[in-house]
Design an enzyme around this catalytic site. Sequence first.
Site, PDB file in Angstrom:
ATOM      1  N   HIS A  22       0.816  -1.382  -0.092  1.00 22.62           N
ATOM      2  CA  HIS A  22      -0.151   0.595  -0.201  1.00 22.62           C
ATOM      3  C   HIS A  22       0.803   1.022   0.029  1.00 22.62           C
ATOM      4  O   HIS A  22       0.422   2.511   0.914  1.00 22.62           O
ATOM      5  CB  HIS A  22      -0.966  -0.183   1.480  1.00 22.62           C
ATOM      6  CG  HIS A  22      -2.041  -1.255   1.132  1.00 22.62           C
ATOM      7  ND1 HIS A  22      -2.806  -1.334   0.532  1.00 22.62           N
ATOM      8  CD2 HIS A  22      -2.044  -2.668   1.624  1.00 22.62           C
ATOM      9  CE1 HIS A  22      -3.827  -1.650   0.856  1.00 22.62           C
ATOM     10  NE2 HIS A  22      -2.814  -3.449   1.623  1.00 22.62           N
ATOM     11  N   ASN A  66     -10.259  -2.623   2.078  1.00 29.70           N
ATOM     12  CA  ASN A  66      -9.859  -3.094   0.696  1.00 29.70           C
ATOM     13  C   ASN A  66     -11.423  -3.133   0.311  1.00 29.70           C
ATOM     14  O   ASN A  66     -12.058  -2.924   0.838  1.00 29.70           O
ATOM     15  CB  ASN A  66      -9.493  -5.011   0.803  1.00 29.70           C
ATOM     16  CG  ASN A  66      -7.659  -4.802   0.699  1.00 29.70           C
ATOM     17  OD1 ASN A  66      -7.415  -3.551   1.913  1.00 29.70           O
ATOM     18  ND2 ASN A  66      -7.293  -5.529   1.218  1.00 29.70           N
ATOM     19  N   HIS A  72      -3.719   1.298  11.842  1.00 25.69           N
ATOM     20  CA  HIS A  72      -4.239  -0.178  13.130  1.00 25.69           C
ATOM     21  C   HIS A  72      -5.659  -0.608  13.083  1.00 25.69           C
ATOM     22  O   HIS A  72      -5.915  -0.273  13.677  1.00 25.69           O
ATOM     23  CB  HIS A  72      -3.286   0.479  13.905  1.00 25.69           C
ATOM     24  CG  HIS A  72      -3.058  -0.698  14.514  1.00 25.69           C
ATOM     25  ND1 HIS A  72      -2.659  -2.407  14.116  1.00 25.69           N
ATOM     26  CD2 HIS A  72      -2.317  -0.623  15.885  1.00 25.69           C
ATOM     27  CE1 HIS A  72      -2.477  -3.085  15.100  1.00 25.69           C
ATOM     28  NE2 HIS A  72      -1.969  -1.818  16.646  1.00 25.69           N
ATOM     29  N   TYR A  76       0.368  -4.191  11.849  1.00 22.03           N
ATOM     30  CA  TYR A  76       0.161  -2.863  11.253  1.00 22.03           C
ATOM     31  C   TYR A  76       1.376  -2.534  12.350  1.00 22.03           C
ATOM     32  O   TYR A  76       1.797  -0.814  12.386  1.00 22.03           O
ATOM     33  CB  TYR A  76      -0.541  -2.319  11.250  1.00 22.03           C
ATOM     34  CG  TYR A  76      -1.325  -2.588  10.584  1.00 22.03           C
ATOM     35  CD1 TYR A  76      -2.114  -4.078  10.499  1.00 22.03           C
ATOM     36  CD2 TYR A  76      -1.834  -1.722   9.256  1.00 22.03           C
ATOM     37  CE1 TYR A  76      -3.085  -5.053   8.873  1.00 22.03           C
ATOM     38  CE2 TYR A  76      -2.958  -2.801   8.447  1.00 22.03           C
ATOM     39  CZ  TYR A  76      -3.070  -3.708   7.949  1.00 22.03           C
ATOM     40  OH  TYR A  76      -3.540  -4.427   7.378  1.00 22.03           O
TER      41      TYR A  76
HETATM   42 FE1  HDE Z   1      -2.981  -4.757   5.593  1.00 26.52          FE
HETATM   43  N1  HDE Z   1      -1.010  -4.227   6.031  1.00 26.52           N
HETATM   44  N2  HDE Z   1      -2.015  -6.557   5.863  1.00 26.52           N
HETATM   45  N3  HDE Z   1      -4.512  -5.570   5.062  1.00 26.52           N
HETATM   46  N4  HDE Z   1      -3.324  -3.249   4.937  1.00 26.52           N
HETATM   47  C1  HDE Z   1      -0.618  -2.524   5.526  1.00 26.52           C
HETATM   48  O1  HDE Z   1       0.405  -1.385   6.999  1.00 26.52           O
HETATM   49  C2  HDE Z   1      -0.955  -6.781   7.206  1.00 26.52           C
HETATM   50  C3  HDE Z   1      -4.937  -7.073   5.076  1.00 26.52           C
HETATM   51  C4  HDE Z   1      -4.997  -2.624   4.633  1.00 26.52           C
HETATM   52  O2  HDE Z   1      -3.440   3.918   3.385  1.00 26.52           O
HETATM   53  C5  HDE Z   1       0.411  -2.603   6.538  1.00 26.52           C
HETATM   54  O3  HDE Z   1       0.438   0.499   7.385  1.00 26.52           O
HETATM   55  C6  HDE Z   1      -1.358  -8.314   7.246  1.00 26.52           C
HETATM   56  C7  HDE Z   1      -6.136  -6.769   4.107  1.00 26.52           C
HETATM   57  C8  HDE Z   1      -4.598  -1.456   4.067  1.00 26.52           C
HETATM   58  O4  HDE Z   1      -1.396   3.323   5.561  1.00 26.52           O
HETATM   59  C9  HDE Z   1       1.087  -3.715   7.254  1.00 26.52           C
HETATM   60  C10 HDE Z   1      -2.062  -9.111   6.516  1.00 26.52           C
HETATM   61  C11 HDE Z   1      -6.911  -6.042   4.405  1.00 26.52           C
HETATM   62  C12 HDE Z   1      -3.202  -0.696   4.188  1.00 26.52           C
HETATM   63  C13 HDE Z   1       0.059  -4.458   6.288  1.00 26.52           C
HETATM   64  C14 HDE Z   1      -2.724  -7.910   5.749  1.00 26.52           C
HETATM   65  C15 HDE Z   1      -5.173  -5.160   4.576  1.00 26.52           C
HETATM   66  C16 HDE Z   1      -2.514  -1.432   4.454  1.00 26.52           C
HETATM   67  C17 HDE Z   1       1.668  -1.856   5.509  1.00 26.52           C
HETATM   68  C18 HDE Z   1      -2.888  -9.839   7.426  1.00 26.52           C
HETATM   69  C19 HDE Z   1      -8.196  -5.043   4.074  1.00 26.52           C
HETATM   70  C20 HDE Z   1      -3.203   0.371   4.176  1.00 26.52           C
HETATM   71  C21 HDE Z   1       1.484  -0.610   5.919  1.00 26.52           C
HETATM   72  C22 HDE Z   1      -2.861 -11.211   6.015  1.00 26.52           C
HETATM   73  C23 HDE Z   1      -9.027  -5.993   5.401  1.00 26.52           C
HETATM   74  C24 HDE Z   1      -3.229   1.464   5.087  1.00 26.52           C
HETATM   75  C25 HDE Z   1       0.643  -0.667   7.003  1.00 26.52           C
HETATM   76  C26 HDE Z   1      -2.392   3.284   5.086  1.00 26.52           C
HETATM   77  C27 HDE Z   1      -1.531  -1.569   5.636  1.00 26.52           C
HETATM   78  C28 HDE Z   1      -0.046  -5.874   7.134  1.00 26.52           C
HETATM   79  C29 HDE Z   1      -4.063  -7.972   5.096  1.00 26.52           C
HETATM   80  C30 HDE Z   1      -5.772  -3.754   4.063  1.00 26.52           C
HETATM   81  C31 HDE Z   1       1.835  -4.918   6.330  1.00 26.52           C
HETATM   82  C32 HDE Z   1      -0.333  -9.061   8.473  1.00 26.52           C
HETATM   83  C33 HDE Z   1      -7.691  -8.144   4.899  1.00 26.52           C
HETATM   84  C34 HDE Z   1      -5.519  -0.642   3.211  1.00 26.52           C
HETATM   85  O5  HDE Z   1       1.698  -3.970   8.821  1.00 26.52           O
END
Ligand code: HDE
Length: 705
Positions: free
Chosen positions: A76, A149, A340, A363
């Site tokens: 992202h 998402n 987060h 996060y």
């Molecule tokens: Fe994320 N995700 N994600 N994700 N995600 C990040 O956190 C993660 C998941 C989503 O505009 C990271 O700050 C794991 C689902 C958005 O700043 C990180 C898992 C959904 C954003 C991270 C998921 C999301 C992130 C990278 C389990 C939809 C951007 C930067 C498989 C519900 C937020 C950050 C923004 C960002 C980890 C799965 C949505 C690495 C371990 C499911 C919208 O922490």
Amino acid sequence: MRRLKKRYEEKKEKQLLDFTMNHDKEQLTTNQGVSVSHTDDSLKAGDRGPTLMEDFHFREKLTHFDHERIPERVVHARGFGAHGYFQVYESMEEYTMAKFLQDPAVKTPVFVRFSTVVGSRGSADTVRDVRGFATKFYTQDGNYDLVANNMPVFFIQDAIKFPDIVHAIKPEPQNEIPQASAAHDTFWDFVVNTPEIAHMVMWLLSDRAIPRSYRMMEGFGVNTFRFINKEGKACFVKFHWKPLLGVHSLVWDEAQKLAGKDPDYNRRDLWDAINMGDYPEYEFGVQILEEEDEFKFDFDILDATKFWPEEDIPVKIIGKMTLNRNVDNFFAETEQVAFHPGNMVPGIDFTNDPLLQGRLFSYLDTQLIRLGGPNFHEIPINRPVIPIHNNQRDGYHRMTIDRGTVSYSPNSIQDNAPEPLPEQGYTHHAEKVEGWKVRARSESFNDHYSQAALFWNSMSSAERQHIVEAFHFEVGNVKDQDIRQRVVDMFNNVDGELAIQIAEGIGVEPPKTFGGSGVTASSPAVSQENTIMVPQTRKVAILLEEGFNFNETMQVMDVLKKERVHTEIVSKNLGMLKSKEGQELNVGKNYFTTASIMYDAVYIPGGLQNVETLKTQGDALHFVNEAFKHAKALGASNEGVDLLLASEIQGIEMAGKDDDRVVTDLGVVTVENSKDFREFSKKFIAAIAQHRHWMRQPKKEMVPA
Ligand code: HDE
């Protein structure tokens, strides 16, 4: 109550203002506040001599510049944010005690960041990808983050596989190719070895992955959460955002071209819309499931590769979010905002969804490295609107100057302040949990194809065709023939016709036996063809040259304007254009600075000289042909129709020279011999509202809906 609310809003505003700085009309200083006399030359021993170490202004300026970048988000990375507010429609106290979901009069400030997932910070907006839709609610209970998402399901079921899927989909490690794309061997190698991904791949290859606008995109919390009411009663909940402009997408050819012509297409669209007062609005919806119904479905409600079909569990619309303010500074706000899923408020709680549980670790961990330490909650965009009191101290970039001697608990010096509040404080839902310590997955997570088939069954004919073409593009880019074959065999588990169609385009064998999942049900709510269709905020290009009919052009433009449909005049050169009647209009864009892909529709007014010139211009003809190919609405009046006749458009009925009927055929609206353009404009607007006219495109017999 009203006074309180006003104070709350003022406080939020002030909190942001406290840190904003206008530099206009100010004198230049160093970071120590020392006035600077000259900043264009470094201090030298002689004007052709060596630079001197004592030039503190030079050293400070360069050092700060050298440190301007922070690590981009690991996923992202490319995003765009905006401010707004949220209001609940009716009190949700029956289900949740979350304060921001109680009083319809309360406006809760929000900050939203939209993003792509795979590409680097400088990649294009319109790539095929999932879109992030993360919202920070600055509530009176503290900050609540809904990190969502634009697709309701996810690639994997357990967070421990997240590094694997991300490594597989990111550019390949040996050469960092391709940027922001799943169309390469490592991603599809992962896919054919990971059956649980099948459902998400169907969404990823659908039109959802190339949204027309962030304003026309749904949001889904994906994970299952809980609502908790004042009595401590819990229910399961899924969160939804539903855009009031409907859910609409680009065409893949258009998306690829936009990536070159305007890589900022989606962020520019959001920025411009907010600046023009076209505030994006999204209704907030919840699917509520009583705890006793947890096991009533043929999927596990804790499995993030499944959605809850709206037809079975309706989405209750409970409020609306409006985005009405652009950021003042991209870095300070959009880049530094830290979301987060663990930022929770009383009334909302977690479930044992193993994807969610893993996210709760990731996060916070990622922000520590990205924002350089544990004090990022003090960055203005991350600060709650209510005061923070605890015994946490120090660390990199600590801004707060904590007074007093006490930074521990229990203490008697301060009467044990700051003290926990057993009644009002966040209390985790007391769920009974017991089990063997195992590294395993529940058997109830084992059905990977039924919902993928449900999704496929729900698609219209055009949407199916787009999915098949997306497979041809994505898997067509995979070099390893064995992987390509395995994709066909894997998706044969979803639908036999689909597998045959995929095989046809990628040079491998159709499946040996005709497959399928046996699922015949569909969920009409997931098809974009059943979405809201409105013309508001769409953009129309008007192709013009000297000698156009002024009155005709103005009549149509006026009606469009009344419907908040925006127009832009496109011509060979910038400057003023003289009409047949003598009045002039200003050209907005020339063919170098724009293209049909940047508009939702095209209009060609009459005027003999105007149209005769347009007919000689390859750029104008290409503009029309391309818009037609991308299934967009086209309008032409009087001589303007001749440009359409001179183009490659075929098989469409158009207005004839011998009558004055307005003719509409598959989104092409034409009229001849007319002086009154009200009916024409109305029909043109209706064609624009339909977004795209897919029926124009050659239909393949194999993918009927
Ligand atoms: Fe994320 N995700 N994600 N994700 N995600 C990040 O956190 C993660 C998941 C989503 O505009 C990271 O700050 C794991 C689902 C958005 O700043 C990180 C898992 C959904 C954003 C991270 C998921 C999301 C992130 C990278 C389990 C939809 C951007 C930067 C498989 C519900 C937020 C950050 C923004 C960002 C980890 C799965 C949505 C690495 C371990 C499911 C919208 O922490």
